[in-house]
Motif scaffolding. Structure first.
Motif, mmCIF file in Angstrom:
data_model
loop_
_atom_site.group_PDB
_atom_site.id
_atom_site.type_symbol
_atom_site.label_atom_id
_atom_site.label_comp_id
_atom_site.label_asym_id
_atom_site.label_seq_id
_atom_site.Cartn_x
_atom_site.Cartn_y
_atom_site.Cartn_z
ATOM 1 N N THR A 194 -2.092 -6.233 -2.001
ATOM 2 C CA THR A 194 -3.124 -5.237 -1.723
ATOM 3 C C THR A 194 -4.483 -5.704 -2.245
ATOM 4 N N TYR A 222 0.838 -1.208 0.000
ATOM 5 C CA TYR A 222 0.000 0.000 0.000
ATOM 6 C C TYR A 222 0.871 1.255 0.000
ATOM 7 N N GLU A 235 -2.313 6.205 0.766
ATOM 8 C CA GLU A 235 -3.479 5.410 1.143
ATOM 9 C C GLU A 235 -3.442 5.057 2.637
#
Ligand SMILES: [Fe+2]
Length: 330
Positions: free
Chosen positions: A184, A47, A51
């Motif tokens: 992810t 990530y 985010e």
């Protein structure tokens, strides 16, 4: 410290009756709080910093650690077996129990226990509270009757933070292991579009040392599942959810999915209180921190942000359109 987001209600929705012959929850006897040896972080899954910054915690998952003593684990198994009579089914999970904390005071008192909550805060590296919605406390998954079915398909949760507890003894099972994807949600979406599941070399199956042990999981960010059993066995897991006390980040829930599974009488009131709590915290921050400003639109935006979860809840609750449940495997 005893962090509380929304206090557990004094009353129960209709149709729930308390077990009246349970042992009383005794933290001294029933808890055996240990610390996980290892943790992985959202950045380890790939990530981006951008985010991660909006999420409840930077932590993705922990290695297994013990939460219940042998005595506590034995009571937990008894409570779970009893609650199984109330199991319901959904697209993702064949047998699950929701709202068990409205039936078992022992389970409720475990799930909202302050020492356990404090332990989870330390693991998540942010202040957390037992989930504001009791339906998300003490959720239980049971083995499917259909052996070819995963206990729970590849998915990410409708909630941000939780722990997953092995209630039955994992050593007695052939298969049925808890697994998560070292990638992810975005990668998983791409894999699913090609009809694929996570490649085995990127799947982690933590070794739970015994019943009453758990892993911490950033459930909304880590793609995971309960794998299928290879032979019949009693597999019971319990998921207890938490919310970050800092409400400035994303809500990270898919409340709308719950309309497909949960008791409406419990769900809508719990959901409304959750949204109201988030907005109240954000409004309090706005009242204490908003500076004088001639920038009309930025002030309007700050106010809009403060009540965003309420606006979304009103919209999603009022929507009469079709709802679908999110998961990856068909
Ligand atoms: Fe899950």
């Amino acid at each position: 410290m005893n962090s509380v987001a929304v206090p557990f209600p004094d009353s129960t929705p209709s149709g729930y009756t308390w077990f009246d012959d349970e042992p009383e929850f005794d933290a001294g006897l029933h808890l055996q709080l240990e610390k996980p040896a290892e943790k992985i972080y959202l950045e380890d899954l790939g990530y981006s910093e951008e985010e991660i910054a909006t999420k409840a915690s930077r932590v993705a998952a922990s290695s297994p650690f013990r939460v219940l003593s042998d005595e506590g684990a034995a009571i937990m198994l008894g409570v779970a077996r009893r609650l199984r009579a109330h199991a319901i089914s959904c697209e993702r999970i064949e047998n699950m129990v929701r709202g068990g904390c409205y039936r078992s005071r022992w389970l409720r008192d475990l799930c909202i226990n302050p020492a356990l909550t404090q332990q989870m805060s330390e693991i998540y590296e942010v202040e957390v509270a037992a989930h504001s919605m009791p339906l998300h406390l003490g959720h239980m998954n049971f083995s499917p009757d259909d052996l070819s079915r995963a206990v729970d398909k590849w998915h990410h949760d409708t909630i941000p933070l939780d722990f997953v507890m092995m209630v039955s003894d994992p050593a007695t099972l052939d298969g049925g292991q808890f697994e998560y994807f070292m990638g992810t949600k975005h990668e998983m979406t791409e894999l699913a579009a090609q009809g694929k599941t996570p490649p085995p070399d990127r799947v982690v199956a933590p070794e739970f040392p015994g019943p009453g042990s758990v892993i911490a999981l950033h459930g909304d960010m880590v793609v995971h599942r309960g794998a299928a059993l290879n032979s019949p066995g009693e597999r019971i897991s319990m998921v207890n959810a938490y919310v970050a006390m800092d409400t400035s980040g994303d809500d990270q829930h898919r409340h709308k999915d719950l309309r497909l599974v949960d008791d409406p009488e419990a769900l809508y009131a719990e959901w409304a209180k959750h949204a109201a709590w988030r907005a109240r915290e954000r409004l309090d921050t706005l009242i204490s921190e908003l500076e004088f400003s001639a920038d009309r639109l930025s002030v309007a935006k700050a106010l809009e942000h403060a009540v965003a979860d309420v606006a979304k809840a009103v919209e999603e609750m009022s929507d009469d359109g079709e709802i679908s449940m999110h998961h990856y495997e068909k």
